[in-house]
Design an enzyme around this catalytic site. Structure first.
Site, PDB file in Angstrom:
ATOM      1  CD  GLN A 139      -1.280   2.145   2.457  1.00  0.00           C
ATOM      2  OE1 GLN A 139      -0.158   2.026   2.920  1.00  0.00           O
ATOM      3  NE2 GLN A 139      -2.108   3.087   2.847  1.00  0.00           N
ATOM      4  CE1 TYR A 141      -2.530   6.898   3.594  1.00  0.00           C
ATOM      5  CE2 TYR A 141      -0.639   5.558   4.232  1.00  0.00           C
ATOM      6  CZ  TYR A 141      -1.956   5.950   4.431  1.00  0.00           C
ATOM      7  OH  TYR A 141      -2.688   5.404   5.439  1.00  0.00           O
ATOM      8  CB  THR A 167      -4.359   4.557   0.986  1.00  0.00           C
ATOM      9  OG1 THR A 167      -4.475   3.133   1.083  1.00  0.00           O
ATOM     10  CG2 THR A 167      -5.308   5.197   1.986  1.00  0.00           C
ATOM     11  NE  ARG A 176      -7.454  10.066  17.243  1.00  0.00           N
ATOM     12  CZ  ARG A 176      -6.649   9.024  17.359  1.00  0.00           C
ATOM     13  NH1 ARG A 176      -6.503   8.428  18.513  1.00  0.00           N
ATOM     14  NH2 ARG A 176      -5.982   8.583  16.316  1.00  0.00           N
ATOM     15  CG  HIS A 297      -8.235   6.268   6.339  1.00  0.00           C
ATOM     16  ND1 HIS A 297      -7.491   6.440   5.206  1.00  0.00           N
ATOM     17  CD2 HIS A 297      -7.349   5.960   7.306  1.00  0.00           C
ATOM     18  CE1 HIS A 297      -6.211   6.257   5.473  1.00  0.00           C
ATOM     19  NE2 HIS A 297      -6.100   5.964   6.741  1.00  0.00           N
ATOM     20  CG  ASP A 328     -11.358  -0.563   4.697  1.00  0.00           C
ATOM     21  OD1 ASP A 328     -11.146   0.178   5.672  1.00  0.00           O
ATOM     22  OD2 ASP A 328     -11.198  -0.210   3.526  1.00  0.00           O
ATOM     23  NE  ARG A 332     -14.500  -3.730  15.716  1.00  0.00           N
ATOM     24  CZ  ARG A 332     -13.989  -2.981  14.731  1.00  0.00           C
ATOM     25  NH1 ARG A 332     -13.774  -3.523  13.529  1.00  0.00           N
ATOM     26  NH2 ARG A 332     -13.680  -1.711  14.933  1.00  0.00           N
TER      27      ARG A 332
END
Length: 417
Positions: A139, A141, A167, A176, A297, A328, A332
């Site tokens: 992968q 970037y 990606t 956050r 993401h 994706d 779970r």
């Protein structure tokens, strides 16, 4: 049969866990708080991260009481590779939850016959991962100049990777509401002293890395070896982030260029990860990709984007007949995999789930997670009276009328769908 070690010593915790939720809890107890917080991720309020999981609960299954099949097949082909189940390993960076990191994950993927996604921000070199024998997709970037990107593609091809994942949806939204974990730039004595209060409370995790130091004489490097220039040193992760931040974002012409370069170097599949809109999916097909991953993401990007599972059917119904569509985000349990496939995905990619398994029990923990998911797929196929994942379709689900999120549908396309 040899008695398992944990049965010989009943005071020792059984290393096997019976659900991904248990793996997560064991990872929480084993890892220092900042490391565990980094796995939770989720930008801003965590709306997209939470919807990735909760959206699956809105979908129901329509089982049969009679007619269950005695044998059920999960083998499928995705991105030109035959895999034993439709559960693939998504590329994730900074796998410092275990000293073996991506190598342990690759060994687990090889043991279970599935694809290993390796990030160019990984803590292990692509050559070391490919030596495990895992079917590895590298992968990348969009970072650095074009010559640098070609060099990295060539290195990955020379190491033996069998596909490239681009990606491009990352916006690095680190804010956050509950605070962002501290990630040190490097591991040195000063850093160890500062972070000691968090680390000493997790003696088993510390012991794993102490054994690595005893065997190699080295502490774990917080570097990105796959971004190292020829003959040069690997940058720190902050150095890698700086390179990404100072690289102009790609255009669709750049995507076509990247795909063309990979075709000349390798000729193996080129996959675009992070698609959430129908018009982007159509542009990706025009750019010549072999597959796309429907993804937000993991909710660790632009908060407020819909759950990936809500976008699968709209996208797959437009381009699924031309390219392989995977998804994706929020997987779970095995029934989650079934729901994604029924809505048009060829396979799913898992991220946090296997990282929790890695933290809980290394390679065996990752294998445990893969087994749990494939076991759940088998149970669901049995309940639905199906003999293969290839038979899954929307008719096997109970879908609320407002479930799907059809973004960016061209006007001309709306008339035909």
């Amino acid at each position: 049969m040899k008695t398992p070690e944990w049965l010989e010593n009943p005071w020792r915790q059984n290393p096997w866990f019976e659900s991904v939720a248990v793996a997560q809890e064991r990872a929480r107890k084993r890892l220092p708080a900042p490391v565990y917080s980094a796995l939770l991720a989720g930008s801003e309020r965590g709306q997209s991260r939470d919807d990735n999981q909760s959206a699956f609960a809105e979908l129901g299954l329509a089982p049969h009481v009679v007619g269950q099949q005695p044998e059920r097949d999960q083998v499928t082909t995705v991105f030109g590779q035959q895999v034993s189940s439709p559960v693939l390993v998504s590329p994730t960076g900074v796998q410092a939850v275990h000293p073996d990191g991506e190598v342990a994950v690759a060994r687990a993927a090889a043991a279970r016959g599935t694809i290993m996604g390796l990030s160019n921000f990984a803590s292990k070199a692509v050559e070391e991962v490919c030596e495990t024998g895992a079917t590895t997709f590298f992968q990348m970037y969009w970072t650095g100049d074009r010559d640098t990107m070609i060099q990295r593609m060539q290195r990955a091809h020379d190491a033996g990777v069998q596909g490239l994942i681009a990606t491009l949806d990352w916006s690095f939204s680190i804010g956050r509401d509950w605070g962002s974990p501290e990630i040190p730039e490097k591991v040195d004595l000063k850093t160890m002293i500062r972070m000691a209060p968090d680390v000493v409370t997790r003696p088993r995790w510390l012991a794993d890395f102490a054994r690595q130091y005893r065997d190699t004489g080295r502490l774990p490097d917080l570097t990105a070896p796959n971004l190292a220039p020829p003959g040069g040193e690997a940058p720190t992760f902050f150095g890698a982030y700086y390179e990404w931040m100072t690289t102009p974002p790609p255009s669709w012409e750049d995507v076509s260029w990247m795909r063309e370069q990979w075709a000349q170097i390798s000729g193996t599949p080129f996959v675009l990860k992070g698609v959430s809109r129908v018009d982007d999916a159509l542009r990706a097909v025009d750019a010549g990709v072999a597959g796309i991953s429907v993804s937000n993401h993991g909710g660790n990007n632009l908060d407020g984007t819909p759950a990936a599972i809500r976008m699968v059917h709209p996208i797959s119904s437009h381009v699924g007949h031309q390219v392989d569509v995977v998804m994706d985000g929020g997987i779970r349990r095995g029934s989650d995999v079934i729901k994604a496939l029924a809505l048009g995905a060829k396979a799913v990619l898992i991220g946090r789930a296997y990282l929790w398994g890695l933290a809980a029990n290394g390679q065996q923990g990752v294998e445990n997670v893969l087994d749990l998911l494939t076991g759940g797929v088998d149970s669901a196929l049995r309940g639905l009276a199906l003999s293969s994942v290839a038979e899954l379709g929307p008719e096997h689900l109970l879908i609320p009328g407002d479930f799907h999120r059809e973004l960016g549908v061209p006007v001309a396309s709306t008339a035909t769908h």
